[in-house]
Design an enzyme around this catalytic site. Sequence first.
Site, PDB file in Angstrom:
ATOM      1  N   CYS A  74     -41.548   0.713  21.945  1.00  0.00           N
ATOM      2  CA  CYS A  74     -42.828   1.004  21.839  1.00  0.00           C
ATOM      3  C   CYS A  74     -43.375   1.620  20.198  1.00  0.00           C
ATOM      4  O   CYS A  74     -44.462   1.562  20.100  1.00  0.00           O
ATOM      5  CB  CYS A  74     -43.743   1.932  22.759  1.00  0.00           C
ATOM      6  SG  CYS A  74     -43.433   0.873  24.569  1.00  0.00           S
TER       7      CYS A  74
ATOM      8  N   ASN B 245     -49.825  -0.457  29.767  1.00  0.00           N
ATOM      9  CA  ASN B 245     -48.693  -0.308  28.441  1.00  0.00           C
ATOM     10  C   ASN B 245     -48.704  -1.532  27.934  1.00  0.00           C
ATOM     11  O   ASN B 245     -47.765  -2.329  28.682  1.00  0.00           O
ATOM     12  CB  ASN B 245     -47.715   0.536  29.190  1.00  0.00           C
ATOM     13  CG  ASN B 245     -46.524   0.892  28.094  1.00  0.00           C
ATOM     14  OD1 ASN B 245     -46.759   0.120  26.670  1.00  0.00           O
ATOM     15  ND2 ASN B 245     -45.436   1.700  28.382  1.00  0.00           N
TER      16      ASN B 245
ATOM     17  N   HIS C  19     -49.504   6.260  21.593  1.00  0.00           N
ATOM     18  CA  HIS C  19     -49.247   4.906  22.306  1.00  0.00           C
ATOM     19  C   HIS C  19     -49.576   5.212  23.543  1.00  0.00           C
ATOM     20  O   HIS C  19     -49.531   6.029  24.306  1.00  0.00           O
ATOM     21  CB  HIS C  19     -47.493   4.973  22.097  1.00  0.00           C
ATOM     22  CG  HIS C  19     -47.209   4.052  23.236  1.00  0.00           C
ATOM     23  ND1 HIS C  19     -47.590   2.752  23.203  1.00  0.00           N
ATOM     24  CD2 HIS C  19     -46.011   4.174  24.092  1.00  0.00           C
ATOM     25  CE1 HIS C  19     -47.027   2.010  24.372  1.00  0.00           C
ATOM     26  NE2 HIS C  19     -45.792   2.989  24.898  1.00  0.00           N
TER      27      HIS C  19
HETATM   28  N1  ACO Z   1     -47.227   2.810  43.864  1.00  0.00           N
HETATM   29  C1  ACO Z   1     -47.128   3.781  44.976  1.00  0.00           C
HETATM   30  N2  ACO Z   1     -45.989   4.556  44.912  1.00  0.00           N
HETATM   31  C2  ACO Z   1     -45.154   4.644  43.977  1.00  0.00           C
HETATM   32  C3  ACO Z   1     -45.298   3.517  42.805  1.00  0.00           C
HETATM   33  C4  ACO Z   1     -46.418   2.753  42.986  1.00  0.00           C
HETATM   34  N3  ACO Z   1     -46.666   1.804  41.903  1.00  0.00           N
HETATM   35  N4  ACO Z   1     -44.373   3.927  42.019  1.00  0.00           N
HETATM   36  C5  ACO Z   1     -43.693   4.746  42.521  1.00  0.00           C
HETATM   37  N5  ACO Z   1     -44.230   5.109  43.426  1.00  0.00           N
HETATM   38  C6  ACO Z   1     -43.456   6.534  44.341  1.00  0.00           C
HETATM   39  C7  ACO Z   1     -42.124   6.669  44.191  1.00  0.00           C
HETATM   40  O1  ACO Z   1     -41.356   5.579  44.771  1.00  0.00           O
HETATM   41  C8  ACO Z   1     -41.890   7.930  44.564  1.00  0.00           C
HETATM   42  O2  ACO Z   1     -41.963   7.997  45.814  1.00  0.00           O
HETATM   43  P1  ACO Z   1     -40.841   8.900  46.722  1.00  0.00           P
HETATM   44  O3  ACO Z   1     -41.624  10.565  46.354  1.00  0.00           O
HETATM   45  O4  ACO Z   1     -41.145   8.699  48.248  1.00  0.00           O
HETATM   46  O5  ACO Z   1     -39.738   8.652  46.257  1.00  0.00           O
HETATM   47  C9  ACO Z   1     -43.389   8.646  44.030  1.00  0.00           C
HETATM   48  O6  ACO Z   1     -44.016   7.644  44.104  1.00  0.00           O
HETATM   49  C10 ACO Z   1     -43.300   9.491  42.705  1.00  0.00           C
HETATM   50  O7  ACO Z   1     -42.318   8.577  41.756  1.00  0.00           O
HETATM   51  P2  ACO Z   1     -42.125   9.332  40.555  1.00  0.00           P
HETATM   52  O8  ACO Z   1     -41.352   8.311  39.748  1.00  0.00           O
HETATM   53  O9  ACO Z   1     -41.661  10.777  40.597  1.00  0.00           O
HETATM   54  O10 ACO Z   1     -43.768   9.428  40.016  1.00  0.00           O
HETATM   55  P3  ACO Z   1     -44.093  10.074  38.641  1.00  0.00           P
HETATM   56  O11 ACO Z   1     -45.084  11.033  38.843  1.00  0.00           O
HETATM   57  O12 ACO Z   1     -42.892  10.154  37.793  1.00  0.00           O
HETATM   58  O13 ACO Z   1     -44.952   8.471  37.935  1.00  0.00           O
HETATM   59  C11 ACO Z   1     -44.675   6.963  36.313  1.00  0.00           C
HETATM   60  C12 ACO Z   1     -44.312   7.349  37.626  1.00  0.00           C
HETATM   61  C13 ACO Z   1     -45.832   6.524  36.293  1.00  0.00           C
HETATM   62  C14 ACO Z   1     -43.531   5.618  35.976  1.00  0.00           C
HETATM   63  C15 ACO Z   1     -44.202   7.899  35.302  1.00  0.00           C
HETATM   64  O14 ACO Z   1     -43.005   8.691  35.331  1.00  0.00           O
HETATM   65  C16 ACO Z   1     -44.329   7.536  33.581  1.00  0.00           C
HETATM   66  O15 ACO Z   1     -45.397   7.003  33.457  1.00  0.00           O
HETATM   67  N6  ACO Z   1     -43.209   7.576  33.043  1.00  0.00           N
HETATM   68  C17 ACO Z   1     -43.369   7.110  31.554  1.00  0.00           C
HETATM   69  C18 ACO Z   1     -43.338   5.715  31.493  1.00  0.00           C
HETATM   70  C19 ACO Z   1     -43.406   5.344  30.092  1.00  0.00           C
HETATM   71  O16 ACO Z   1     -43.759   6.029  29.422  1.00  0.00           O
HETATM   72  N7  ACO Z   1     -42.778   4.171  29.546  1.00  0.00           N
HETATM   73  C20 ACO Z   1     -43.055   3.896  28.344  1.00  0.00           C
HETATM   74  C21 ACO Z   1     -42.090   3.261  27.693  1.00  0.00           C
HETATM   75  S1  ACO Z   1     -42.029   1.333  27.759  1.00  0.00           S
HETATM   76  C22 ACO Z   1     -41.285   0.565  26.600  1.00  0.00           C
HETATM   77  O17 ACO Z   1     -40.958   1.356  25.585  1.00  0.00           O
HETATM   78  C23 ACO Z   1     -41.357  -0.694  26.523  1.00  0.00           C
END
Ligand code: ACO
Length: 337
Positions: free
Chosen positions: A124, A294, A264
């Site tokens: 990114c 994103n 970003h």
């Molecule tokens: N809908 C419902 N529940 C979900 C979903 C969804 N879409 N996705 C995950 N969950 C659940 C998980 O299974 C987990 O359930 P559990 O506790 O029963 O196991 C719970 O939600 C919490 O999951 P976490 O992964 O801990 O959630 P978090 O608060 O960390 O949010 C997220 C996840 C949104 C992915 C976040 O971590 C994030 O944004 N990370 C950064 C991603 C990013 O910046 N990527 C950029 C780079 S991309 C590139 O370079 C091409």
Amino acid sequence: MIFKNIVMAKNKRRIKIRSLGFYAPEKVLTNLDLEKMVDTSDEWIVTRTGIRKRRIASEEEATSDLAVEASKQALENGRLKVKDIDLIILATSTPDTIFPSTACWAQKGLGTDHVPAFDVSAGCTGFLYGMIMAEGMILNGTVNRILLIGAELLTKVVNWKDRNTCVLFGDAAGAAVIEESDDESGMLSYYWKADGNLGNLLSIPGGGTRMPTSPRTVAQELHYLQMKGNEVFKHAVKRMGEAALESLKLAGLKREDIDHFIPHQANTRIIEATGKRLNIPPEKVYTNIDRYGNVSVASIPISLQELNQERKLKKGNIILMDAFGAGFTWAAVTYRW
Ligand code: ACO
């Protein structure tokens, strides 16, 4: 390394963005649509990410098609023809093909030939890496005018059965025409870094030479994007904060000098946490992740052009652009409009 950046910051010659353009495919996929595809909810997606909808490319479209549309707009807005461009740099993590480069496919799509063209792979952060490369090449006289494109088509590499990732991304491209500045406007400083030790936290493991495509890699779904979301989150907040502060310092500016912070667009919580860490008031922080998701390398040029179209960029405004992505890579650019 740092010494070189300081020299750059003090150097009076600088590059500027002459014009911008962007393109997002027509098809919109809302969170409600996603509720019908995987076990998720609009409420979860909005609360955890800030995303409400995203644009999705058609089956026929490839990354270079998005790039060509964004480039045509950037050229038109700059009152230029493609023959006025000396070099095409295209940042992407989702190339049309492993080779040739997507920049070459975009060159073909733009109807030009013999103009050198190559890709930058920096996740990114690719658009900011491209700007930094453009500065070097223009100021040392290699070329006069660069078409810098950030194009990404992530929806073809996400696993639509994996709710952890498929709700996050969208498709889009942004483009900028870059040339030497003839006044005080332009790029004031930059800071860029990478840490390959953390590459496995965000990658497409299959399909390259480490793990060539085979029935096994496909069966194990290794050709899809894989991410340890919460790890990426932590590193993103820390590194975007670092890059922003270092770039500002190199430009000899303070946080209060920032008129527009363009981070970003990966997740509203990352954006808010970074803004807070930097003590930048929310009204100076640009966000459009609610509409696009994103879109990786496309998010910064799209944000810039949206602000520009809304006539919010005033001459002399200080803009801080800040990104983090796969690699890991991170960078910030301080820019005077
Ligand atoms: N809908 C419902 N529940 C979900 C979903 C969804 N879409 N996705 C995950 N969950 C659940 C998980 O299974 C987990 O359930 P559990 O506790 O029963 O196991 C719970 O939600 C919490 O999951 P976490 O992964 O801990 O959630 P978090 O608060 O960390 O949010 C997220 C996840 C949104 C992915 C976040 O971590 C994030 O944004 N990370 C950064 C991603 C990013 O910046 N990527 C950029 C780079 S991309 C590139 O370079 C091409």
